[in-house]
Scaffold this active site. Structure first.
Site, PDB file in Angstrom:
ATOM      1  N   ASP A   1       0.838  -1.198   0.000  1.00 52.49           N
ATOM      2  CA  ASP A   1       0.000   0.000   0.000  1.00 52.49           C
ATOM      3  C   ASP A   1       0.876   1.252   0.000  1.00 52.49           C
ATOM      4  O   ASP A   1       1.946   1.252  -0.617  1.00 52.49           O
ATOM      5  CB  ASP A   1      -0.931  -0.033   1.214  1.00 52.49           C
ATOM      6  CG  ASP A   1      -2.277   0.621   0.941  1.00 52.49           C
ATOM      7  OD1 ASP A   1      -2.316   1.856   0.850  1.00 52.49           O
ATOM      8  OD2 ASP A   1      -3.268  -0.110   0.819  1.00 52.49           O
TER       9      ASP A   1
ATOM     10  N   ASP B   1       0.131   2.112  18.342  1.00 52.53           N
ATOM     11  CA  ASP B   1      -0.556   0.829  18.245  1.00 52.53           C
ATOM     12  C   ASP B   1       0.234  -0.200  17.438  1.00 52.53           C
ATOM     13  O   ASP B   1      -0.053  -1.404  17.509  1.00 52.53           O
ATOM     14  CB  ASP B   1      -1.930   1.005  17.596  1.00 52.53           C
ATOM     15  CG  ASP B   1      -2.931   1.689  18.508  1.00 52.53           C
ATOM     16  OD1 ASP B   1      -2.599   1.914  19.690  1.00 52.53           O
ATOM     17  OD2 ASP B   1      -4.035   2.014  18.033  1.00 52.53           O
TER      18      ASP B   1
ATOM     19  N   HIS C   1      -3.543   5.860   3.738  1.00 51.68           N
ATOM     20  CA  HIS C   1      -4.259   4.670   3.292  1.00 51.68           C
ATOM     21  C   HIS C   1      -3.623   3.390   3.822  1.00 51.68           C
ATOM     22  O   HIS C   1      -4.306   2.498   4.333  1.00 51.68           O
ATOM     23  CB  HIS C   1      -4.289   4.680   1.766  1.00 51.68           C
ATOM     24  CG  HIS C   1      -5.231   3.714   1.144  1.00 51.68           C
ATOM     25  ND1 HIS C   1      -4.846   2.447   0.745  1.00 51.68           N
ATOM     26  CD2 HIS C   1      -6.544   3.824   0.819  1.00 51.68           C
ATOM     27  CE1 HIS C   1      -5.880   1.827   0.194  1.00 51.68           C
ATOM     28  NE2 HIS C   1      -6.925   2.631   0.232  1.00 51.68           N
TER      29      HIS C   1
ATOM     30  N   ASN D   1     -14.067   0.757  -6.549  1.00 50.49           N
ATOM     31  CA  ASN D   1     -15.096   1.677  -6.040  1.00 50.49           C
ATOM     32  C   ASN D   1     -15.756   2.517  -7.125  1.00 50.49           C
ATOM     33  O   ASN D   1     -16.273   3.599  -6.849  1.00 50.49           O
ATOM     34  CB  ASN D   1     -14.468   2.647  -5.024  1.00 50.49           C
ATOM     35  CG  ASN D   1     -13.748   1.932  -3.908  1.00 50.49           C
ATOM     36  OD1 ASN D   1     -14.155   0.859  -3.490  1.00 50.49           O
ATOM     37  ND2 ASN D   1     -12.670   2.528  -3.428  1.00 50.49           N
TER      38      ASN D   1
ATOM     39  N   ALA E   1      -7.713  -7.318  -9.060  1.00 51.22           N
ATOM     40  CA  ALA E   1      -8.683  -8.179  -8.373  1.00 51.22           C
ATOM     41  C   ALA E   1      -9.465  -9.048  -9.350  1.00 51.22           C
ATOM     42  O   ALA E   1     -10.044 -10.061  -8.952  1.00 51.22           O
ATOM     43  CB  ALA E   1      -9.649  -7.327  -7.547  1.00 51.22           C
TER      44      ALA E   1
ATOM     45  N   SER F   1     -11.187  -0.888  -0.320  1.00 49.11           N
ATOM     46  CA  SER F   1      -9.884  -0.908   0.348  1.00 49.11           C
ATOM     47  C   SER F   1     -10.016  -1.283   1.812  1.00 49.11           C
ATOM     48  O   SER F   1      -9.152  -1.962   2.379  1.00 49.11           O
ATOM     49  CB  SER F   1      -9.223   0.473   0.282  1.00 49.11           C
ATOM     50  OG  SER F   1      -8.496   0.643  -0.896  1.00 49.11           O
TER      51      SER F   1
END
Length: 411
Positions: free
Chosen positions: A158, A167, A190, A288, A303, A360
């Protein structure tokens, strides 16, 4: 992009050198990353990724015919396709807010147990209450799973990652940037968001838990620049690195739109098959470009490859998101599974959090569940993990063209 016979790679490269006069070839072996980004940008060099048997070659306009002719004639060259740009698959301005949520449960259990599981899911309270878990984790039942993905490697290709995010500190096993002139640090947001969804911690610094595989080992590959875009060569470099690094799943929330009737890219398909043979499953965002109900668009590339799992997006109502692409094209253009992709809370650069929407956001939910499955069955093949993933999905009322096997469910 040139796809070579994996058992006869040097022969194919020699044919290109002699017949098409390609630039000198630089070999990249295993998980090597040194100078790869710079080599991809150099017009005087071609790059050979030995791990997957592919090369990115620089071709002048007057060389193109010779390259295509050579590729057609030489059996050691399986395919030669133009390099294209790919983009982060995110919606920045969500529309049509969802209204309600229906508790979900696995579809492969006995009726009485399914009823019990449904009651358990409902007992967690309304999903709109995200005090402890995001709605997405509740929808896929990750909050009811005791699995963590411990020891399983997830590669997210990405825009990079915020390596200092509280985190994620201590969770990132390795990083690599394949973007010329940019470090792996995420200047877009992203990538950090997707990594957080796939493998964020069980107890984040603030807010609800948002990560699926809380103890998975993270491989962060930067293949898209801080602008959110990148070239196919960068994606192939990241795929080769991830496979060589032992990733059980590669999450790619990126792609490019395709036309109705357009075939899948053969190079990506063959590389995905080779990754499967090495134990790595690739999942990718379906795209999208739709705006339901007015129109829907076909699943984007890569994809749309048969060997890459295409992920659609669902809203909190478990209805297909208005932007999610559909299985319009033929072989490879199908939707395989659907996951939460609307209003998804996760990590953001700078140590914070943000909510994003898109296929995504659905894709790393799937990558995280693959890691959980790999924890349960560490000796399963990548095809076995894929079969378990699809068999465990909860059937939805939408057609398979929109949601594939149904709603993703954690084991």
């Amino acid at each position: 992009m040139v796809l070579l016979d994996p058992d006869n790679q040097e022969s194919g490269l020699n044919a290109l050198r002699s017949a098409a006069d390609i630039a000198p070839v630089e070999l990249v072996s295993g998980a090597e990353t040194t100078n790869v980004a710079e080599l991809l940008e150099n017009p005087n060099a071609s790059v050979h990724f030995e791990e997957l048997g592919a090369a990115v070659v620089e071709v002048r306009p007057d060389q193109r015919h010779a390259l295509v002719t050579t590729a057609e004639a030489d059996p050691s060259i399986i395919a030669a396709e133009p390099e294209r740009m790919v983009y982060a698959s995110v919606i920045t301005a969500p529309e049509q807010a969802p209204t309600e949520f229906f508790p979900s449960y696995r579809s492969d259990e006995e009726a009485v147990e399914r009823h019990t599981q449904a009651e358990m899911a409902a007992a967690q309270g309304p999903v709109i209450d995200e005090e402890k878990w995001t709605w997405g984790l509740q929808a896929i039942r990750a909050n009811l799973s005791g699995l963590t993905g411990r020891g399983v490697k997830i590669a997210v290709l990405d825009t990079g990652v915020d390596t200092d995010h509280p985190d994620l500190v201590g969770r990132i096993e390795d990083t690599a940037s394949f973007v010329p002139g940019e470090t792996v640090e995420d200047g877009h947001g992203h990538g950090t968001h997707c990594i957080g969804t796939a493998a964020g911690p069980a107890s984040p610094q603030q807010g609800p838990r948002y990560g699926v595989a809380t103890e998975a080992r993270i491989l962060a590959g930067k293949v898209l620049g801080n602008s959110g875009s990148g070239a196919d060569g960068q994606i192939l470099a990241g795929m080769a690195w991830a496979v060589a690094s032992g990733a059980r799943v590669i999450s790619m929330s990126l792609g490019a739109r395709v036309r109705p009737g357009e075939l899948f890219p053969l190079t990506y398909e063959q590389l995905a098959q080779r990754a499967l043979e090495r134990g790595t499953l690739i999942v990718a965002a379906a795209g999208n470009e739709s705006h339901r109900p007015e129109f829907v668009k076909p699943v984007g590339r890569p994809a749309n490859c048969p060997s890459i799992l295409a992920v659609a997006s669902l809203d909190q109502s478990l209805m297909t998101s208005f932007f999610s692409c559909q299985a319009i094209n033929g072989m490879g253009g199908e939707i395989n599974i659907a996951a939460p992709g609307r209003d998804v809370h996760s990590a953001a650069p700078g140590g914070g959090y943000r909510t994003l929407s898109g296929t995504s956001m659905a894709t790393p939910h799937v990558a995280g569940v693959v890691a959980l499955l790999a924890e349960v069955s560490p000796n399963d093949s990548a095809d076995g993990l894929k079969a378990s993933l699809l068999a465990g999905a909860f059937p939805l009322t939408q057609p398979a063209e929109d949601v594939g096997s149904g709603l993703l469910q954690a084991p």
